[in-house]
Write an enzyme that holds these catalytic residues in place. Structure first.
Site, PDB file in Angstrom:
ATOM      1  N   LYS A  59      21.051  29.253  -7.375  1.00 37.42           N
ATOM      2  CA  LYS A  59      21.178  30.472  -8.182  1.00 37.42           C
ATOM      3  C   LYS A  59      22.566  31.073  -7.939  1.00 37.42           C
ATOM      4  O   LYS A  59      22.977  31.257  -6.778  1.00 37.42           O
ATOM      5  CB  LYS A  59      20.105  31.460  -7.740  1.00 37.42           C
ATOM      6  CG  LYS A  59      19.458  32.220  -8.863  1.00 37.42           C
ATOM      7  CD  LYS A  59      18.258  32.967  -8.325  1.00 37.42           C
ATOM      8  CE  LYS A  59      17.754  33.972  -9.316  1.00 37.42           C
ATOM      9  NZ  LYS A  59      16.730  34.829  -8.729  1.00 37.42           N
TER      10      LYS A  59
HETATM   11  O1  G3P Z   1      14.711  37.212  -9.115  1.00 40.08           O
HETATM   12  C1  G3P Z   1      15.403  38.123  -9.876  1.00 40.08           C
HETATM   13  C2  G3P Z   1      14.602  39.198 -10.558  1.00 40.08           C
HETATM   14  O2  G3P Z   1      13.423  38.743 -11.105  1.00 40.08           O
HETATM   15  C3  G3P Z   1      14.624  40.550  -9.948  1.00 40.08           C
HETATM   16  O3  G3P Z   1      13.643  41.432 -10.422  1.00 40.08           O
HETATM   17  O4  G3P Z   1      12.306  43.500 -10.272  1.00 40.08           O
HETATM   18  O5  G3P Z   1      14.252  43.158  -8.693  1.00 40.08           O
HETATM   19  O6  G3P Z   1      14.645  43.622 -11.100  1.00 40.08           O
HETATM   20  P1  G3P Z   1      13.712  43.014 -10.099  1.00 40.08           P
END
Ligand code: G3P
Length: 219
Positions: free
Chosen positions: A83
């Site tokens: 990533k």
């Molecule tokens: O893995 C990346 C992503 O899904 C992060 O989500 O909820 O931290 O914005 P969030």
């Protein structure tokens, strides 16, 4: 649409993977930090549990070190996807790693223009962050719709898969599927919520009560 689980919590992954609905896993530095465990141990355990793609994020910000970190992460297991952030250096690292046969997931995507660049750089996946756009008053799902529509125009030349990320609730998952996203990466709590319906619980209760009243058994 495939479903990935967005967590670095090995126990959560073990429990959810048992249902057969988990096609892959995405992690990020925040999710790994939350576990309080060593990164490589966590990744090895996840890759043993889930044969599908497991995203592991670099933490360097220059292309050279990102490539070195990406190679190191890819050594963990053949299903690791590296990533990388959607920066200039992230795109260069994406291009270089993909040329070496290491799959990449370009993350922190907040515009269709950024997604197009990730695709041109050769990313295997691009991750538009839906919830974080909603948080600042924008339409996160609009971004997914734009990217899916743009990529559809270039099916032969764009192989990059759209991975809807920063998913916060069930409606996000359903909308991502309706729009044709290839994958949604879903936090464990939301994945569990996808399963539940009160009429299922009520219906089961009734079936079991009626069955008990017959006094019969299957086994
Ligand atoms: O893995 C990346 C992503 O899904 C992060 O989500 O909820 O931290 O914005 P969030």
């Amino acid at each position: 649409m495939q479903l990935f689980v967005d967590t670095a919590d090995v126990e959560e992954i073990r429990e959810l993977a048992g249902t057969g609905v988990v096609d892959g896993v995405t992690t990020n530095p925040t999710l790994v930090a939350k576990t309080g465990r060593p990164l490589f141990q966590v990744l090895e355990e996840i890759c043993r549990l889930v044969p599908g793609p497991v995203s592991a994020e670099v933490t360097a910000t220059d292309a050279g070190t990102m490539v070195a970190e990406g190679r190191r992460l890819a050594e963990v297991a053949p299903n690791i996807v590296v990533k990388l952030p959607l920066t200039r250096d992230g795109l260069e690292a994406c291009h270089r790693l993909e040329k070496e046969g290491i799959r990449t997931n370009v993350t922190l995507c907040f515009s269709p223009a950024q997604a197009l660049l990730a695709a041109r750089a050769g990313a295997s996946y691009v991750s538009p962050f839906v919830g974080r756009l909603d948080d600042v008053g924008e339409e996160g799902m609009g971004l997914v719709a734009d990217i899916v529509a743009i990529f559809r125009n270039y099916r032969e030349s764009i192989r990059t898969r759209v991975l809807a990320a920063s998913i916060r609730h069930v409606a996000h998952v359903i909308e991502a599927a309706r729009l044709g996203a290839d994958i949604a990466t879903v936090p464990p709590a939301v994945l569990r919520q996808l399963l539940r319906h009160p009429l299922t619980d009520l219906g089961l209760e009734r079936f079991l009560a009626d069955w008990r009243a017959t006094g019969q058994r299957i086994l």
